[in-house]
Write an enzyme that holds these catalytic residues in place. Structure first.
Site, PDB file in Angstrom:
ATOM      1  N   HIS A   1      -9.147   1.791  -4.694  1.00 56.36           N
ATOM      2  CA  HIS A   1      -7.923   2.594  -4.837  1.00 56.36           C
ATOM      3  C   HIS A   1      -6.912   1.952  -5.802  1.00 56.36           C
ATOM      4  CE1 HIS A   1      -9.569   4.581  -1.328  1.00 56.36           C
ATOM      5  NE2 HIS A   1      -9.545   3.447  -0.664  1.00 56.36           N
TER       6      HIS A   1
ATOM      7  N   SER B   1     -10.669   3.868  -9.632  1.00 50.38           N
ATOM      8  CA  SER B   1     -10.344   4.056  -8.223  1.00 50.38           C
ATOM      9  C   SER B   1     -11.624   4.415  -7.474  1.00 50.38           C
ATOM     10  CB  SER B   1      -9.304   5.154  -8.055  1.00 50.38           C
ATOM     11  OG  SER B   1      -8.747   5.070  -6.760  1.00 50.38           O
TER      12      SER B   1
ATOM     13  N   SER C   1      -6.564   8.823  -4.731  1.00 48.72           N
ATOM     14  CA  SER C   1      -5.804   7.669  -4.244  1.00 48.72           C
ATOM     15  C   SER C   1      -5.024   6.912  -5.318  1.00 48.72           C
ATOM     16  CB  SER C   1      -6.743   6.703  -3.522  1.00 48.72           C
ATOM     17  OG  SER C   1      -7.703   6.187  -4.416  1.00 48.72           O
TER      18      SER C   1
ATOM     19  N   ASP D   1     -15.224  -0.830  -3.057  1.00 46.87           N
ATOM     20  CA  ASP D   1     -14.609  -0.313  -1.826  1.00 46.87           C
ATOM     21  C   ASP D   1     -15.328   0.988  -1.477  1.00 46.87           C
ATOM     22  OD1 ASP D   1     -13.062   0.824   0.164  1.00 46.87           O
ATOM     23  OD2 ASP D   1     -11.145   0.348  -0.776  1.00 46.87           O
TER      24      ASP D   1
ATOM     25  N   GLU E   1     -15.171  -4.119   0.280  1.00 49.32           N
ATOM     26  CA  GLU E   1     -13.911  -4.033   1.004  1.00 49.32           C
ATOM     27  C   GLU E   1     -14.001  -3.359   2.378  1.00 49.32           C
ATOM     28  OE1 GLU E   1     -10.948  -5.165   0.157  1.00 49.32           O
ATOM     29  OE2 GLU E   1      -9.453  -3.897   1.142  1.00 49.32           O
TER      30      GLU E   1
ATOM     31  N   ASN F   1     -14.902  -6.885   4.535  1.00 49.94           N
ATOM     32  CA  ASN F   1     -14.358  -6.108   5.657  1.00 49.94           C
ATOM     33  C   ASN F   1     -14.361  -6.903   6.954  1.00 49.94           C
ATOM     34  OD1 ASN F   1     -13.511  -3.410   6.806  1.00 49.94           O
ATOM     35  ND2 ASN F   1     -15.305  -3.849   8.062  1.00 49.94           N
TER      36      ASN F   1
ATOM     37  N   LYS G   1      -9.181  -9.204   7.573  1.00 45.69           N
ATOM     38  CA  LYS G   1      -9.266  -7.895   6.917  1.00 45.69           C
ATOM     39  C   LYS G   1      -9.333  -6.805   7.992  1.00 45.69           C
ATOM     40  CE  LYS G   1     -10.578  -4.227   4.555  1.00 45.69           C
ATOM     41  NZ  LYS G   1     -10.856  -2.939   5.195  1.00 45.69           N
TER      42      LYS G   1
ATOM     43  N   ASP H   1      -5.892  -4.872   8.262  1.00 39.02           N
ATOM     44  CA  ASP H   1      -5.783  -3.715   7.357  1.00 39.02           C
ATOM     45  C   ASP H   1      -6.234  -2.442   8.087  1.00 39.02           C
ATOM     46  OD1 ASP H   1      -7.248  -1.807   5.698  1.00 39.02           O
ATOM     47  OD2 ASP H   1      -7.337  -3.219   4.048  1.00 39.02           O
ATOM     48  N   ASN H   2      -7.452  -2.460   8.645  1.00 34.47           N
ATOM     49  CA  ASN H   2      -7.985  -1.250   9.272  1.00 34.47           C
ATOM     50  C   ASN H   2      -7.082  -0.809  10.431  1.00 34.47           C
ATOM     51  OD1 ASN H   2      -9.934  -2.520   7.691  1.00 34.47           O
ATOM     52  ND2 ASN H   2     -11.640  -1.727   8.869  1.00 34.47           N
TER      53      ASN H   2
ATOM     54  N   CYS I   1      -3.517   1.223   9.103  1.00 40.49           N
ATOM     55  CA  CYS I   1      -3.585   2.643   9.484  1.00 40.49           C
ATOM     56  C   CYS I   1      -2.453   3.000  10.437  1.00 40.49           C
ATOM     57  CB  CYS I   1      -4.944   2.974  10.096  1.00 40.49           C
ATOM     58  SG  CYS I   1      -6.262   2.916   8.853  1.00 40.49           S
TER      59      CYS I   1
ATOM     60  N   HIS J   1     -13.707   6.748   5.391  1.00 38.25           N
ATOM     61  CA  HIS J   1     -13.852   6.564   3.937  1.00 38.25           C
ATOM     62  C   HIS J   1     -14.305   7.812   3.174  1.00 38.25           C
ATOM     63  CE1 HIS J   1     -13.908   4.047   0.402  1.00 38.25           C
ATOM     64  NE2 HIS J   1     -14.969   4.715   0.029  1.00 38.25           N
TER      65      HIS J   1
ATOM     66  N   HIS K   1      -1.979   1.642   2.576  1.00 38.84           N
ATOM     67  CA  HIS K   1      -1.378   0.584   3.388  1.00 38.84           C
ATOM     68  C   HIS K   1      -0.305  -0.161   2.600  1.00 38.84           C
ATOM     69  CE1 HIS K   1      -4.549   1.589   5.939  1.00 38.84           C
ATOM     70  NE2 HIS K   1      -5.337   0.546   5.826  1.00 38.84           N
TER      71      HIS K   1
ATOM     72  N   SER L   1      -6.053  -8.583   3.087  1.00 42.68           N
ATOM     73  CA  SER L   1      -7.360  -8.083   2.640  1.00 42.68           C
ATOM     74  C   SER L   1      -7.709  -8.640   1.262  1.00 42.68           C
ATOM     75  CB  SER L   1      -7.332  -6.555   2.537  1.00 42.68           C
ATOM     76  OG  SER L   1      -6.875  -6.001   3.728  1.00 42.68           O
TER      77      SER L   1
ATOM     78  N   GLN M   1     -10.584 -10.881  -0.719  1.00 44.06           N
ATOM     79  CA  GLN M   1     -11.335 -10.422  -1.900  1.00 44.06           C
ATOM     80  C   GLN M   1     -11.367 -11.502  -2.978  1.00 44.06           C
ATOM     81  OE1 GLN M   1     -13.320  -8.196  -2.794  1.00 44.06           O
ATOM     82  NE2 GLN M   1     -12.977  -6.341  -1.587  1.00 44.06           N
TER      83      GLN M   1
HETATM   84  P1  NAI Z   1     -15.556   1.033  13.236  1.00 47.16           P
HETATM   85  O1  NAI Z   1     -17.038   0.978  13.201  1.00 47.16           O
HETATM   86  O2  NAI Z   1     -14.778  -0.119  13.773  1.00 47.16           O
HETATM   87  O3  NAI Z   1     -15.075   2.325  14.077  1.00 47.16           O
HETATM   88  C1  NAI Z   1     -15.655   3.584  14.001  1.00 47.16           C
HETATM   89  C2  NAI Z   1     -15.770   4.101  15.443  1.00 47.16           C
HETATM   90  O4  NAI Z   1     -16.179   5.463  15.430  1.00 47.16           O
HETATM   91  C3  NAI Z   1     -16.813   3.328  16.249  1.00 47.16           C
HETATM   92  O5  NAI Z   1     -16.221   2.783  17.421  1.00 47.16           O
HETATM   93  C4  NAI Z   1     -17.873   4.381  16.588  1.00 47.16           C
HETATM   94  O6  NAI Z   1     -18.455   4.168  17.856  1.00 47.16           O
HETATM   95  C5  NAI Z   1     -17.074   5.672  16.531  1.00 47.16           C
HETATM   96  N1  NAI Z   1     -17.860   6.877  16.260  1.00 47.16           N
HETATM   97  C6  NAI Z   1     -18.943   7.030  15.443  1.00 47.16           C
HETATM   98  N2  NAI Z   1     -19.366   8.293  15.474  1.00 47.16           N
HETATM   99  C7  NAI Z   1     -18.523   8.981  16.291  1.00 47.16           C
HETATM  100  C8  NAI Z   1     -18.436  10.332  16.703  1.00 47.16           C
HETATM  101  N3  NAI Z   1     -19.317  11.243  16.290  1.00 47.16           N
HETATM  102  N4  NAI Z   1     -17.434  10.679  17.532  1.00 47.16           N
HETATM  103  C9  NAI Z   1     -16.539   9.775  17.987  1.00 47.16           C
HETATM  104  N5  NAI Z   1     -16.578   8.461  17.633  1.00 47.16           N
HETATM  105  C10 NAI Z   1     -17.563   8.079  16.794  1.00 47.16           C
HETATM  106  O7  NAI Z   1     -15.083   1.366  11.758  1.00 47.16           O
HETATM  107  P2  NAI Z   1     -13.591   1.230  11.177  1.00 47.16           P
HETATM  108  O8  NAI Z   1     -13.414  -0.097  10.577  1.00 47.16           O
HETATM  109  O9  NAI Z   1     -12.654   1.707  12.209  1.00 47.16           O
HETATM  110  O10 NAI Z   1     -13.673   2.257   9.958  1.00 47.16           O
HETATM  111  C11 NAI Z   1     -13.808   3.661  10.152  1.00 47.16           C
HETATM  112  C12 NAI Z   1     -13.817   4.337   8.787  1.00 47.16           C
HETATM  113  O11 NAI Z   1     -12.552   4.152   8.153  1.00 47.16           O
HETATM  114  C13 NAI Z   1     -14.839   3.781   7.813  1.00 47.16           C
HETATM  115  O12 NAI Z   1     -15.316   4.827   7.007  1.00 47.16           O
HETATM  116  C14 NAI Z   1     -14.023   2.816   6.969  1.00 47.16           C
HETATM  117  O13 NAI Z   1     -14.624   2.556   5.734  1.00 47.16           O
HETATM  118  C15 NAI Z   1     -12.727   3.568   6.858  1.00 47.16           C
HETATM  119  N6  NAI Z   1     -11.514   2.798   6.574  1.00 47.16           N
HETATM  120  C16 NAI Z   1     -10.457   3.520   6.105  1.00 47.16           C
HETATM  121  C17 NAI Z   1      -9.261   2.908   5.831  1.00 47.16           C
HETATM  122  C18 NAI Z   1      -8.131   3.696   5.293  1.00 47.16           C
HETATM  123  O14 NAI Z   1      -7.146   3.114   4.844  1.00 47.16           O
HETATM  124  N7  NAI Z   1      -8.172   5.001   5.309  1.00 47.16           N
HETATM  125  C19 NAI Z   1      -9.064   1.455   6.048  1.00 47.16           C
HETATM  126  C20 NAI Z   1     -10.228   0.794   6.584  1.00 47.16           C
HETATM  127  C21 NAI Z   1     -11.398   1.455   6.843  1.00 47.16           C
END
Ligand code: NAI
Length: 476
Positions: A51, A74, A79, A137, A199, A224, A229, A233-234, A238, A344, A397, A405, A409
């Site tokens: 991003h 990006s 983003s 990322d 990332e 990650n 991180k 960050d996550n 958020c 993501h 963020h 984070s 990196q």
């Molecule tokens: P995580 O693996 O810690 O959490 C995802 C959760 O979703 C898990 O606990 C899993 O059991 C649950 N899950 C999976 N399928 C499901 C379903 N059908 N229904 C309900 N729950 C379900 O992953 P994290 O780190 O929380 O990341 C989640 C997503 O967010 C990823 O795609 C990651 O890349 C992205 N992300 C986005 C950020 C942003 O700023 N928007 C920042 C960091 C990560």
């Protein structure tokens, strides 16, 4: 210098915000202080796909201060902050007429074709040279190189007609076009790449998949899963940026509303907290009994989306999974319910199904906010076309959390680039002492006073006074 951004005249505004961000990013500034003279990244040609925000600008300029050559795109079509992109191109010493910064290929609101064009631009260096490091990322730059090598091996790019999504069709077209120009471009790039630092959760999943299949072509550091991180960050990122996205997009009052958060991992935990902080009544959905139990003990109702979809005012996906919200569920949502994804990729919500002929009509309210009306007359508000809304509708963020984070990196880039032979092809995390160092670099700014172990306490716990303080199994 070649580059493509929206508007270079935004550079001054971008530079002012970069200067403010530097003050909030003590980890990155410490990296400049610590390594600026030694320049451990001299000779590194880093292709960055992340991003293109103000915070990323501080990361880019830190990599440059450590000796790297950098090209940037990006990792999401919505983003980019155009003033950040302009300022990075112009550079701290350059002018709009005479830019002297880093080539950036990113603007807010790219088409998917433009997005994949931009991703290619960061891998090709001038004079026929290529990148030798990737900072990724979500894994799109890494994916493109791997698909390219595969196509060159078989002498055949996948047929765009066989693609299962619009985006896949575009990637297949990119590969087809590149094969007509050269039959070893991607192989040459893969041979140059010393490693990638990834990332996010979704990109890391892809890397472990490739490692398991034996198809991974170069070593990777999973940034990650540094504690400083994903647990910051996550989660706290958020917690800040989820409601920022909802507010900027809709300005509805969140207090008192029913909000559903799908997924209670790190992102889900921060998202649920964010909504609860505004007074929303939050319901969590989970597939993992451990995370479901955590959510329950944190005081949230835990249910299935099917059970609660028609009572919710706000529905957020945070799973990193696909097909979490179906079109049938969208049709059952309350009139003007807000639907958004903070994971993501955009396949968490069945956007393709919603966009299919005859399902609903779209009215664009403003950039990244659409009202979709079903034939029965009920409507839902979808943010950022199902793409990650905290970066599409807001600015992602804040600097302080991204400093954690991005310090990881920088350390990961130095690690792979300067110790390449210590990292055979595989996926690694940074050692714990570096994770603890990243945290330490952020304490002073918050006025944190850390307790020091006495020698006898340290030997009682079997630790070194200087750390690491936890075993690898510890989960924080
Ligand atoms: P995580 O693996 O810690 O959490 C995802 C959760 O979703 C898990 O606990 C899993 O059991 C649950 N899950 C999976 N399928 C499901 C379903 N059908 N229904 C309900 N729950 C379900 O992953 P994290 O780190 O929380 O990341 C989640 C997503 O967010 C990823 O795609 C990651 O890349 C992205 N992300 C986005 C950020 C942003 O700023 N928007 C920042 C960091 C990560």
């Amino acid at each position: 210098m070649d580059f493509k951004v929206a508007d270079l005249s935004l550079a001054d505004y971008g530079r002012t915000e970069i200067t403010l961000a530097e003050h909030e990013m003590p980890g990155l500034m410490a990296m400049r202080e610590q390594y600026g003279e030694a320049k451990p990244l001299a000779g590194a040609k880093i292709a960055g796909s992340l991003h293109m925000t103000i915070q990323t600008a501080v990361l880019i300029e830190t990599l440059v201060a450590l000796g790297a050559d950098v090209r940037w795109a990006s990792c999401n079509i919505f983003s980019t902050q155009d003033h950040a992109a302009a300022a990075v191109v112009v550079g701290p010493e350059g002018t709009v007429e005479n830019p002297s910064g880093v080539p950036v290929f990113a603007w807010k609101g790219e088409t998917l074709e433009e997005y994949w064009w931009c991703t290619q631009q960061i891998l090709d260096w001038p004079a026929g040279e290529f990148a030798n490091m990737i900072l990724d990322d979500g894994g799109d730059a890494t994916l493109l190189v791997h698909l390219g090598v595969e196509a060159e091996k078989t002498g055949q790019a996948p047929d765009p007609a066989t693609a299962t999504s619009g985006e896949q069709r575009i990637i297949f077209e990119v590969l087809q076009a590149s094969l007509t120009q050269s039959n070893d471009r991607w192989t040459k790039i893969a041979n140059e790449i010393k490693g990638v630092t990834e990332e996010t959760t979704t990109g890391v999943l892809r890397l472990y998949d490739m490692m398991r299949e034996g198809s991974l072509l170069f070593p990777a550091i999973n940034v990650n899963d540094s504690v400083t991180k994903s647990k910051f960050d996550n989660k706290y990122g958020c917690r800040h940026s989820l409601i920022d996205g909802i507010n900027r997009a809709t300005d509805v009052l969140i207090g008192g509303k029913v909000a559903v958060v799908c997924g209670y991992g790190d992102v889900g935990k921060g998202s649920a907290d964010s909504l609860r902080g505004q007074g929303a009544r939050v319901i969590v959905t989970e597939i993992d009994p451990i995370c479901a139990l955590q959510a329950a003990m944190d005081g949230y109702q835990v249910s299935t989306l099917d059970d609660v979809v028609d009572t919710a005012d706000i529905i957020i996906t945070a799973t990193g999974n696909k097909d979490v919200v179906t079109v049938d569920q969208m049709k059952r949502m309350k009139h003007n319910a807000i639907l958004a994804n903070i994971g993501h990729f955009d396949n968490e919500i069945d956007m393709a199904g919603l966009e299919a002929d005859g399902v609903a009509t779209r009215k664009n309210v403003k950039p990244q906010v659409d009202v979709w009306t079903f034939p029965e007359g009920n409507a839902i508000i979808v943010l950022s076309e199902g793409r990650l809304m905290n970066l599409g509708n807001a600015t992602g963020h804040p600097s302080f959390v991204m400093s954690n984070s991005f310090t990881n990196q920088v350390l990961a880039q130095i690690e792979i680039y300067s110790k390449t032979e210590e990292y055979p092809v595989g996926v690694y995390v940074l050692p714990k002492h570096l994770d603890e160092m990243v945290a330490r670099l952020h304490l002073d700014a918050l006025g944190v006073k850390l307790t020091t172990l006495t020698d006898s306490q340290a030997s009682y716990l079997g630790l070194d006074v200087a750390g690491p303080y936890k075993s690898e199994q510890y989960r924080y």
